[in-house]
Motif scaffolding. Structure first.
Motif, short mmCIF file in Angstrom:
data_model
loop_
_atom_site.label_atom_id
_atom_site.label_comp_id
_atom_site.label_asym_id
_atom_site.label_seq_id
_atom_site.Cartn_x
_atom_site.Cartn_y
_atom_site.Cartn_z
N GLN A 1 0.82 -1.21 0.00
CA GLN A 1 0.00 0.00 0.00
C GLN A 1 0.85 1.26 0.00
N ARG A 2 1.89 1.30 0.81
CA ARG A 2 2.72 2.51 0.88
C ARG A 2 3.43 2.79 -0.43
N PRO A 3 4.14 1.83 -1.04
CA PRO A 3 4.78 2.14 -2.33
C PRO A 3 3.78 2.43 -3.44
N ALA A 4 2.60 1.82 -3.40
CA ALA A 4 1.59 2.11 -4.42
C ALA A 4 1.10 3.55 -4.30
N ILE A 5 0.90 4.00 -3.07
CA ILE A 5 0.44 5.37 -2.84
C ILE A 5 1.48 6.38 -3.33
N ALA A 6 2.76 6.04 -3.18
CA ALA A 6 3.81 6.94 -3.65
C ALA A 6 3.68 7.22 -5.14
N GLY A 7 3.24 6.23 -5.90
CA GLY A 7 3.07 6.42 -7.33
C GLY A 7 1.67 6.82 -7.74
N CYS A 8 0.70 6.61 -6.85
CA CYS A 8 -0.70 6.91 -7.15
C CYS A 8 -1.37 7.46 -5.89
N PRO A 9 -1.16 8.75 -5.60
CA PRO A 9 -1.71 9.33 -4.37
C PRO A 9 -3.23 9.24 -4.27
N ALA A 10 -3.92 9.06 -5.38
CA ALA A 10 -5.38 8.98 -5.34
C ALA A 10 -5.87 7.81 -4.50
N ILE A 11 -4.99 6.81 -4.27
CA ILE A 11 -5.37 5.68 -3.42
C ILE A 11 -5.75 6.17 -2.03
N VAL A 12 -5.05 7.17 -1.53
CA VAL A 12 -5.38 7.73 -0.21
C VAL A 12 -6.79 8.29 -0.21
N ASP A 13 -7.16 8.99 -1.29
CA ASP A 13 -8.51 9.55 -1.38
C ASP A 13 -9.56 8.44 -1.36
N VAL A 14 -9.31 7.37 -2.10
CA VAL A 14 -10.26 6.26 -2.14
C VAL A 14 -10.41 5.63 -0.76
N LEU A 15 -9.29 5.35 -0.10
CA LEU A 15 -9.35 4.74 1.22
C LEU A 15 -10.02 5.65 2.24
N THR A 16 -9.78 6.94 2.15
CA THR A 16 -10.41 7.89 3.06
C THR A 16 -11.91 7.90 2.87
N GLU A 17 -12.33 7.93 1.61
CA GLU A 17 -13.77 7.94 1.32
C GLU A 17 -14.43 6.63 1.75
N LEU A 18 -13.77 5.51 1.49
CA LEU A 18 -14.33 4.23 1.90
C LEU A 18 -14.44 4.14 3.42
N GLY A 19 -13.41 4.57 4.10
CA GLY A 19 -13.43 4.52 5.56
C GLY A 19 -14.58 5.32 6.15
N ALA A 20 -14.93 6.44 5.50
CA ALA A 20 -16.01 7.28 6.00
C ALA A 20 -17.37 6.62 5.82
N LEU A 21 -17.44 5.57 5.00
CA LEU A 21 -18.70 4.89 4.75
C LEU A 21 -18.96 3.77 5.76
N LYS A 22 -18.06 3.61 6.73
CA LYS A 22 -18.23 2.70 7.87
C LYS A 22 -18.30 1.22 7.50
#
Length: 281
Positions: free
Chosen positions: A215-236
Motif C-alpha cells: 500500500q505505501r509504495p503504491a500510494i507513492a506512485g498513485c496518491p489517489a489511493i489515499v482519497d479512495v481509502l479515506t472515502e471508503l473509511g467514511a462509509l463505515k
C-alpha cells in the motif's frame, strides 16, 4: 454451442511481503478472496484461434498471441495434445480495469483454463490445473478455483482457510481509474519484514491485525489511493484496504443494504471513479 466462463475479480484481503528473492520475485503471505462478478469469456469452435475484445476496459489489452487467454490455450494444447483442443473463437468482455490489483488478466487466464478443461480435457484434476498454468503468472493459480485461500511462496502455494467463512460478505470495489503497474510497486517495497499473517481464531481480529505491504509504495506512485481509502473509511465498512498492488481498494460490509447505500453515496461524490458492488464467493 457457445462455452462460457467468468473471470472473477480477485482481492487480497491481506498481503504480507516477507523477503525479496534472488530471482526478482518476493516471498509473500496473502489471503485471496474473490468477488461474484468479473470479466465475461465466451468461446465457440472455429476454423482458427482468434480473440475479440470488448467492454469498458478492452482498450487496455492486446488481442495477439501475448494475451494471457491465448497463452493459456496454447499451453494446454502443448501439454495435452493439439488434436484434443480445437481452434476457438474467443470473446472477452473486459469489465474489470487493467493494472488494478484485482487480477483481471490472471482471472481471464484462469477462466480460459477452466473452460478448456471442462469441455475438452476433463481428466485434468483440481490440483493439477493450477500447477499447469501457474508459470504464466503468480496469481493465476489462485484464480483457477477463485475461492478464499492462503497463498504463500510467490503466491502459488495455496491452502484452504475454512475458518475464513466469508462467502456472501457484501463487498464494494473502487478504483480511481488510474492504472498502477505491479512490477514497480513490488520493486519499491522497502525490504522490511513486518511479520507474518496473524493466525488467531477470530476472523475480524485476524484481518484487522493484517495489512497490505504494497500500500505505501503504491500510494507513492498513485496518491489517489489515499482519497479512495479515506472515502471508503467514511462509509463505515468493517474493513477497507487496498488490493494487490493497487489502485483498486475494497470495503467489506455486514449487510448488502449498507454496501448499496455506500456505493450510491460514493457515486454521487466521485462519479468518475469505477466501482463494483458484489459479494464474496
Amino acid at each position: 454451442m457457445t462455452m462460457r466462463e467468468t473471470g472473477w475479480a480477485k482481492i487480497n484481503l491481506a498481503l504480507h511481503i516477507r523477503a525479496r528473492r534472488d530471482d526478482g520475485y518476493h516471498e509473500i503471505e496473502t489471503l485471496f478472496a474473490f468477488v461474484d462478478a468479473g470479466d465475461a469469456l465466451v468461446a465457440d469452435v472455429a476454423d482458427a484461434d482468434r480473440l475479440t475484445l470488448d467492454g469498458e476496459f478492452a482498450a487496455g489489452l492486446c488481442d495477439g498471441a501475448d494475451n494471457l487467454v491465448l497463452r493459456v490455450l496454447t499451453l494446454m494444447r502443448e501439454r495435452h495434445g493439439a488434436d484434443r483442443v480445437p481452434p476457438l473463437a474467443i470473446g472477452l468482455t473486459k469489465n474489470l480495469p487493467v493494472a488494478a490489483g484485482i487480477g483481471g488478466g490472471s482471472a481471464d487466464a484462469a477462466a480460459m483454463a477452466r473452460l478448456v478443461r471442462r469441455h475438452f480435457l476433463p481428466e485434468i484434476g483440481d490440483a493439477a490445473l493450477p500447477r499447469l498454468v501457474a508459470p504464466l503468472g503468480a496469481d493465476i493459480a489462485a484464480c483457477v478455483a477463485s475461492a478464499t485461500c492462503l497463498g504463500t511462496g510467490v503466491g502459488t502455494q495455496l491452502s484452504a482457510v475454512p475458518e475464513l467463512a466469508l462467502g456472501g460478505t457484501p463487498v464494494l470495489l473502487v478504483n480511481p481509474r488510474q492504472p498502477v503497474a505491479t512490477g514497480p510497486v513490488f520493486a519499491a517495497w522497502d525490504g522490511v519484514d513486518r511479520g507474518p499473517l496473524f493466525t488467531g481464531a477470530d476472523l475480524r481480529a485476524q484481518l484487522f491485525a493484517s495489512r497490505n505491504d504494497l500500500q505505501r509504495p503504491a500510494i507513492a506512485g498513485c496518491p489517489a489511493i489515499v482519497d479512495v481509502l479515506t472515502e471508503l473509511g467514511a462509509l463505515k465498512p468493517w474493513l477497507a484496504r487496498m488490493s494487490g498492488s493497487g489502485a483498486t481498494c475494497f470495503a467489506l460490509f455486514d449487510a448488502a443494504g449498507e454496501r448499496d447505500a455506500a456505493a450510491a453515496r460514493l457515486a454521487a461524490r466521485h462519479p468518475y471513479w469505477w466501482q463494483l458492488a458484489g459479494a464474496l464467493r
